[in-house]
Design a protein around this motif. Structure first.
Motif, PDB file in Angstrom:
ATOM      1  N   ILE A 130      63.034 -15.396  84.521  1.00 19.41           N
ATOM      2  CA  ILE A 130      63.304 -16.801  84.187  1.00 19.41           C
ATOM      3  C   ILE A 130      62.033 -17.625  84.372  1.00 19.41           C
ATOM      4  CG2 ILE A 130      64.501 -18.903  84.985  1.00 19.41           C
ATOM      5  CD1 ILE A 130      66.995 -17.106  85.437  1.00 19.41           C
ATOM      6  N   LEU A 131      61.360 -17.457  85.501  1.00 21.54           N
ATOM      7  CA  LEU A 131      60.117 -18.199  85.760  1.00 21.54           C
ATOM      8  C   LEU A 131      59.045 -17.862  84.727  1.00 21.54           C
ATOM      9  CD1 LEU A 131      59.832 -18.062  89.653  1.00 21.54           C
ATOM     10  CD2 LEU A 131      60.253 -20.069  88.225  1.00 21.54           C
ATOM     11  N   GLU A 132      58.952 -16.564  84.384  1.00 21.59           N
ATOM     12  CA  GLU A 132      57.964 -16.121  83.405  1.00 21.59           C
ATOM     13  C   GLU A 132      58.210 -16.772  82.038  1.00 21.59           C
ATOM     14  OE1 GLU A 132      56.160 -11.886  81.714  1.00 21.59           O
ATOM     15  OE2 GLU A 132      58.183 -11.920  82.543  1.00 21.59           O
ATOM     16  N   ILE A 133      59.463 -16.770  81.597  1.00 23.22           N
ATOM     17  CA  ILE A 133      59.793 -17.359  80.295  1.00 23.22           C
ATOM     18  C   ILE A 133      59.584 -18.868  80.320  1.00 23.22           C
ATOM     19  CG2 ILE A 133      61.634 -17.813  78.630  1.00 23.22           C
ATOM     20  CD1 ILE A 133      62.795 -15.062  79.358  1.00 23.22           C
ATOM     21  N   GLU A 134      60.028 -19.522  81.390  1.00 27.58           N
ATOM     22  CA  GLU A 134      59.843 -20.977  81.485  1.00 27.58           C
ATOM     23  C   GLU A 134      58.364 -21.336  81.427  1.00 27.58           C
ATOM     24  OE1 GLU A 134      63.826 -22.425  83.892  1.00 27.58           O
ATOM     25  OE2 GLU A 134      62.044 -21.947  85.067  1.00 27.58           O
ATOM     26  N   ASN A 135      57.521 -20.532  82.072  1.00 25.23           N
ATOM     27  CA  ASN A 135      56.078 -20.770  82.041  1.00 25.23           C
ATOM     28  C   ASN A 135      55.515 -20.558  80.639  1.00 25.23           C
ATOM     29  OD1 ASN A 135      53.650 -21.477  83.368  1.00 25.23           O
ATOM     30  ND2 ASN A 135      53.068 -19.310  83.429  1.00 25.23           N
ATOM     31  N   MET A 136      55.994 -19.509  79.953  1.00 26.90           N
ATOM     32  CA  MET A 136      55.544 -19.257  78.580  1.00 26.90           C
ATOM     33  C   MET A 136      55.930 -20.422  77.672  1.00 26.90           C
ATOM     34  SD  MET A 136      56.037 -15.287  77.555  1.00 26.90           S
ATOM     35  CE  MET A 136      57.223 -14.592  78.651  1.00 26.90           C
ATOM     36  N   LEU A 137      57.172 -20.886  77.793  1.00 24.49           N
ATOM     37  CA  LEU A 137      57.642 -21.978  76.947  1.00 24.49           C
ATOM     38  C   LEU A 137      56.879 -23.271  77.222  1.00 24.49           C
ATOM     39  CD1 LEU A 137      61.500 -21.313  76.984  1.00 24.49           C
ATOM     40  CD2 LEU A 137      59.876 -20.824  75.144  1.00 24.49           C
ATOM     41  N   LYS A 138      56.534 -23.483  78.487  1.00 23.45           N
ATOM     42  CA  LYS A 138      55.786 -24.680  78.866  1.00 23.45           C
ATOM     43  C   LYS A 138      54.385 -24.674  78.238  1.00 23.45           C
ATOM     44  CE  LYS A 138      54.798 -24.972  83.169  1.00 23.45           C
ATOM     45  NZ  LYS A 138      54.836 -25.073  84.624  1.00 23.45           N
ATOM     46  N   ASN A 139      53.821 -23.485  78.071  1.00 27.19           N
ATOM     47  CA  ASN A 139      52.461 -23.350  77.538  1.00 27.19           C
ATOM     48  C   ASN A 139      52.439 -22.847  76.097  1.00 27.19           C
ATOM     49  OD1 ASN A 139      50.858 -24.021  79.979  1.00 27.19           O
ATOM     50  ND2 ASN A 139      52.024 -22.316  80.813  1.00 27.19           N
ATOM     51  N   ALA A 140      53.585 -22.936  75.427  1.00 22.41           N
ATOM     52  CA  ALA A 140      53.706 -22.398  74.070  1.00 22.41           C
ATOM     53  C   ALA A 140      53.009 -23.279  73.038  1.00 22.41           C
ATOM     54  CB  ALA A 140      55.171 -22.244  73.697  1.00 22.41           C
ATOM     55  N   GLU A 141      52.359 -22.612  72.121  1.00 23.39           N
ATOM     56  CA  GLU A 141      51.800 -23.264  70.941  1.00 23.39           C
ATOM     57  C   GLU A 141      52.450 -22.565  69.751  1.00 23.39           C
ATOM     58  OE1 GLU A 141      47.514 -23.399  68.836  1.00 23.39           O
ATOM     59  OE2 GLU A 141      47.532 -24.036  70.925  1.00 23.39           O
TER      60      GLU A 141
END
Length: 157
Positions: free
Chosen positions: A63-74
């Motif tokens: 969950i943390l990994e995905i949330e971090n990816m989404l936060k930094n998504a381009e």
């Protein structure tokens, strides 16, 4: 500064679906499994409890990994993908100059890579070698079995 995560709209949707499943389904299933395991008594020798706790840690980490990816998504806008030069979001058909075999690759960000489905990362040897090249050009890719030469046959969205 966190590294940008390049995603296609399809990749973004998959991550959002996975996150939703982890938060709303897997977490609840895990909580129920923990309750059942606790009911077995002595936690020091309870393998079901240990297993449920390990699963809980894996779920929360993902969950943390995905949330971090989404936060930094381009997000790669398909409308912005050029068809005259290979870039992230391009579908590239290449011909192996040694055996004349044609292969299509979809160049994606590293989080979406799935070589079995023809989705290769822009950071992979083949993906990075193709970037910036045009139809008709030949590129050499350094692979474990030696150098492979490809001719770019087609670039599309």
């Amino acid at each position: 500064m966190a590294k940008k995560v390049l995603l296609t709209s399809e990749g973004l949707e998959k991550l959002q679906d996975e996150l939703d499943n982890l938060k709303n389904v897997r977490r609840k299933e895990n909580t129920a499994a923990l309750k059942v395991a606790k009911s077995f008594g002595d936690l020091s020798e309870n393998s079901e409890y240990d297993e449920a706790k390990n699963e809980q840690a894996e779920i929360e980490a993902r969950i943390l990994e995905i949330e971090n990816m989404l936060k930094n998504a381009e997000i790669i806008d398909e409308d912005d993908v050029a068809t005259d030069v290979v870039s992230i979001g391009s579908r590239v058909t290449v011909k192996d100059l040694d055996d004349d075999d044609a292969t299509e690759y979809f160049i994606v960000g590293s989080t979406e890579a799935d070589p079995m489905k023809g989705k290769i990362s822009d950071e992979s040897p083949v993906g990075s070698a193709l970037l910036g090249h045009k139809v008709g050009e030949t590129v050499a890719v350094e692979a474990p079995m030696g150098i492979i030469k490809y001719e770019i046959v087609n670039i599309s969205k």
